[in-house]
Design a protein around this motif. Sequence first.
Motif, mmCIF file in Angstrom:
data_model
loop_
_atom_site.group_PDB
_atom_site.id
_atom_site.type_symbol
_atom_site.label_atom_id
_atom_site.label_comp_id
_atom_site.label_asym_id
_atom_site.label_seq_id
_atom_site.Cartn_x
_atom_site.Cartn_y
_atom_site.Cartn_z
ATOM 1 N N ALA A 140 1.128 -1.395 -0.077
ATOM 2 C CA ALA A 140 -0.153 0.036 -0.046
ATOM 3 C C ALA A 140 0.755 1.103 -0.130
ATOM 4 N N GLY A 141 2.068 1.310 0.426
ATOM 5 C CA GLY A 141 3.010 2.434 0.620
ATOM 6 C C GLY A 141 3.954 2.143 -0.425
ATOM 7 N N LEU A 142 3.840 1.606 -1.235
ATOM 8 C CA LEU A 142 4.693 1.550 -2.481
ATOM 9 C C LEU A 142 4.141 1.619 -3.917
ATOM 10 N N PRO A 143 3.795 3.005 -4.243
ATOM 11 C CA PRO A 143 3.003 3.208 -5.473
ATOM 12 C C PRO A 143 3.804 2.865 -6.790
ATOM 13 N N ARG A 144 5.166 2.594 -6.805
ATOM 14 C CA ARG A 144 5.901 2.388 -7.911
ATOM 15 C C ARG A 144 5.918 0.848 -8.190
ATOM 16 N N LEU A 145 5.691 0.043 -7.180
ATOM 17 C CA LEU A 145 5.734 -1.402 -7.152
ATOM 18 C C LEU A 145 4.537 -2.002 -8.110
ATOM 19 N N GLN A 146 4.917 -2.532 -9.312
ATOM 20 C CA GLN A 146 4.237 -3.128 -10.245
ATOM 21 C C GLN A 146 4.096 -4.712 -10.301
ATOM 22 N N HIS A 147 4.892 -5.288 -9.871
ATOM 23 C CA HIS A 147 5.037 -6.836 -10.055
ATOM 24 C C HIS A 147 5.557 -7.362 -8.627
ATOM 25 N N VAL A 148 4.868 -8.534 -8.334
ATOM 26 C CA VAL A 148 5.455 -9.436 -7.249
ATOM 27 C C VAL A 148 5.582 -10.756 -7.865
ATOM 28 N N TRP A 149 6.742 -11.311 -8.148
ATOM 29 C CA TRP A 149 6.729 -12.653 -8.806
ATOM 30 C C TRP A 149 7.652 -13.592 -7.940
ATOM 31 N N GLN A 150 6.993 -14.726 -7.882
ATOM 32 C CA GLN A 150 7.275 -15.692 -6.769
ATOM 33 C C GLN A 150 7.904 -16.935 -7.608
ATOM 34 N N LEU A 151 9.078 -17.179 -7.215
ATOM 35 C CA LEU A 151 9.850 -18.032 -8.026
ATOM 36 C C LEU A 151 9.210 -19.576 -7.756
ATOM 37 N N ASP A 152 8.799 -19.985 -6.630
ATOM 38 C CA ASP A 152 8.360 -21.361 -6.455
ATOM 39 C C ASP A 152 6.976 -21.445 -6.855
ATOM 40 N N ALA A 153 6.272 -20.331 -7.556
ATOM 41 C CA ALA A 153 5.107 -20.465 -8.160
ATOM 42 C C ALA A 153 5.369 -20.392 -9.859
ATOM 43 N N GLY A 154 6.411 -20.523 -10.175
ATOM 44 C CA GLY A 154 6.769 -20.597 -11.740
ATOM 45 C C GLY A 154 6.896 -19.176 -12.143
ATOM 46 N N ALA A 155 7.204 -18.290 -11.530
ATOM 47 C CA ALA A 155 7.040 -16.991 -11.989
ATOM 48 C C ALA A 155 8.022 -16.764 -13.175
ATOM 49 N N LEU A 156 9.295 -17.444 -13.183
ATOM 50 C CA LEU A 156 10.206 -17.340 -14.130
ATOM 51 C C LEU A 156 9.876 -17.899 -15.704
ATOM 52 N N GLU A 157 9.203 -18.959 -15.548
ATOM 53 C CA GLU A 157 8.755 -19.781 -16.698
ATOM 54 C C GLU A 157 7.630 -19.099 -17.098
ATOM 55 N N GLN A 158 6.761 -18.463 -16.328
ATOM 56 C CA GLN A 158 5.434 -17.591 -16.843
ATOM 57 C C GLN A 158 6.166 -16.357 -17.694
ATOM 58 N N LEU A 159 7.309 -15.770 -17.187
ATOM 59 C CA LEU A 159 7.791 -14.846 -18.075
ATOM 60 C C LEU A 159 8.387 -14.850 -19.160
ATOM 61 N N VAL A 160 9.193 -16.275 -19.453
ATOM 62 C CA VAL A 160 9.718 -16.822 -20.604
ATOM 63 C C VAL A 160 8.481 -17.030 -21.410
ATOM 64 N N GLU A 161 7.196 -17.540 -21.132
ATOM 65 C CA GLU A 161 6.399 -17.763 -22.101
ATOM 66 C C GLU A 161 6.007 -16.327 -22.589
#
Length: 635
Positions: A140-161
Motif C-alpha cells: 500500500a505504501g509502494l506506489p511504484r511497485l508493479q510486480h511481485v513474482w514468486q519463484l516457487d510458483a513458476g514466475a520465471l517460466e511464466q515470464l519466459v512464455e
Amino acid sequence: MPDYALAPSSVAALTGGLADSVFETAETRPSLPVLARRTDPSSPVWEKVTAAELRDEVSDLARGLVAAGISPGHRVAVMARTRYEWTVLSYALWAVGAEVVPIYPTSSRDQVEWILRDSECVAVVVEDEQGVMTVGSVCAGLPRLQHVWQLDAGALEQLVERGSVVPPTTVDSLRRIVLPDATAVIAYTSGTSGHARGCALSHRALASPCDTLLAGWGHTAAPPGEQPSVLAFLPFSHVYGLMIQGVCIRGGILMGHEPEFGEEALASALQTFRPTYFYAVPSVFEKLYKNFLRSFQEAGRDALFERAAETARDFAVAQERQRLGQGPGPGFDLRLQHALYERTVYRKLRAALGGRVVRATSGGSSLNRELSLFFEGIGIYVHDGYGLTETAGGITMQPLGREKSGTVGKALPGTTIRIADDGEILVQGPSVFQGYVNDEAATRAALRDGWLATGDIGHLDSDGYLTITGRKKDVIVTSGGKSVAPAPLEQRLRMHPLIHQAVVVGDNRPCVGALITLDPDYLAHWRAARALLGDTPEREAREESALREEIGRAVAAANSTVSRSESIRVFRILPEPFDVASGLLTPSMKLRRDAIVERYASEIDAMYAARTRTSPRLAANDPTADWDDSDDVFR
C-alpha cells in the motif's frame, strides 16, 4: 618497485555490462559447463548447464522482462536464497539495463518496506508464499511497485512464455547500450544501526575486482588441467556472494548453488559437488575446526588431533618464513612429522570439503592467524582478503608466493590504500561505489577528496601488507581513558571450541568485559564427555564450576595477547546465541553491537556491580586496580 607476485597492473577494460560475459563465453566456448544444479535437493546428482544453455535461458528470461515492461534503469528487487534462479535472473536483468536490488530473504517487514521504497523498485522477486505475504503487507505504501513474482510458483517460466513474442534482437540491442559506468546493483548495507543505506555499484565496479583476481589468481583455483569449481552458498544478497558469482561467470568457473546455509546441508553439498576452491567467512572456518576437534574427541583421539594441529601450524610458520625470505623452511624432523600426519589426519580433514579443494578465501571479517596457519598446514591455504559493500567486494589479496597469514594481503593492482592519521583505512580504485542512493550527505562524508573512508581501522606494514584492527565506531573507551579495539579479543575468544560468539564491552566502565554465548553442539559434546556422577543438584554445580573454569581459561588466553589495561576482567555467559531473528545479528552475520548492549543492559550492569569492591583502596594511576584478573559472572 612492483611486486612480482601480484596480478598485472591492468586488465582488459570493460566495454559494456556484466551480462556481456554470459554471451561472450557462449560464443567462444558454448559447451563449457558453467553452472551446476540439483533438481532434487536431496539428490547427489548435479546437472551441468553449458555456457550456450545459460545464454539461452538468460536471453529468454530477458525477453519476458521486456514484455512485462522492465526497461533500462528500472530497479528490480530479488529476495531469495542463493539458488540457480538468482544467477539467471540477475544476468537477465543486466541484459536489459535494469538494476538489481538484493534483499535478504530473512529481512523483516520494516526492512523490506524501507528498501523497496527507498530504491523505488518497480518489481520484486520472492521465493515463496511467505515472501509474497511480507511484500503484500507493505504494498500500500509502494506506489511504484508493479510486480511481485514468486519463484516457487513458476514466475520465471511464466515470464519466459510471455516473452516469446519479443524478438531476441531486442535483448541484444538493449544489452549493447549498457555502459560500464551504468548502475548495476543497489546493495543495501547491513545496517548495524539505523536504516540501511543503498550503495550504488556500477558494472565496472563489480567487474573490476573479479577480473583482477582472475588475472592474478585464477590459475590457482584448480589443479593444472582441471576446470575450477566453486560451491556458492554465501548469500547473493551480500556483495561478497555477488563477487563470487561474478568471478565464476566471468572466469568460466563451474558454479553450484546451495541455498541452505545449515551445517548438514552444506556438508552434503560439499561431498557431492566436490569444489576445487572454497569461499567462506571466518565463522565457517572456525566451525570446521571445532567440528574436526569434536570428531577426534568423540573417537577418543583428541591427543592425536592436538599434536597434528600443532605440527600443521609449525609447518605453516616455517613455510611462511621461507617464502618471506626469513628462514630455511621446515626442517627434516618437522617434514617427517608432517608427512606422518598427512597420511593419518590431514587428508581426512580435507575430505570434509569434498577432497578436491586446493585453496580457499575468507572474507567478511579478519581470519585468526592461528586458524589460517592450521588450514595451510593441512594443505589448504586460506587467502584472507578485505573488502566492503562500498568497494563491490575485494580490494586486497595475498600475493602468490608471498602470503602472510594474519594480514589481509596487499591492495589489488589498480587500487590504492592509505592510512589516515586516526588509523582509518582509506581506499581509491575502480571498484569504489558511486554513492549512497538518496543520501548526498552520507556520500560526501564517505568520499573525501576522491578517497573512500571505509570506517575500518588498521595499519600497513613496511612491505605493504594490511592488517585490520576493527571498526572505528566499535572502539571502546574505558572510564580510565583506555581505547580498546574489541575485534582481536573477540576473534581470540571464538577460537575456543566452547565459545560461539563474544561481544567485548566496556565503554565508560572501569575495565573491559565480555558477553559470551556457547556453541550448542560442542557444549552438548562437552557435557557428555564429562559424564559427572552424583545427584542432580551436586552434579550441576560441579558442571557449572568446570564450565566456568574452562571459559576462564579461554579468557586468560585472549588476555595474553593484550596489555593488562586492555584485558577482559569480567564476563558473563548468556543463555542463547545472538541471531538474525532477534535483531542482534545482521543478515551477513555481523554483530549489532548497539542492539546487543541495549538488550543486555541489565546483565552488563550486574556483571560489573557483582565484582565491585567496597574497599577504599584504589590505585590512583590504575582505575582497574580493584578488579581481579579472574573476575567472572555467570547468568
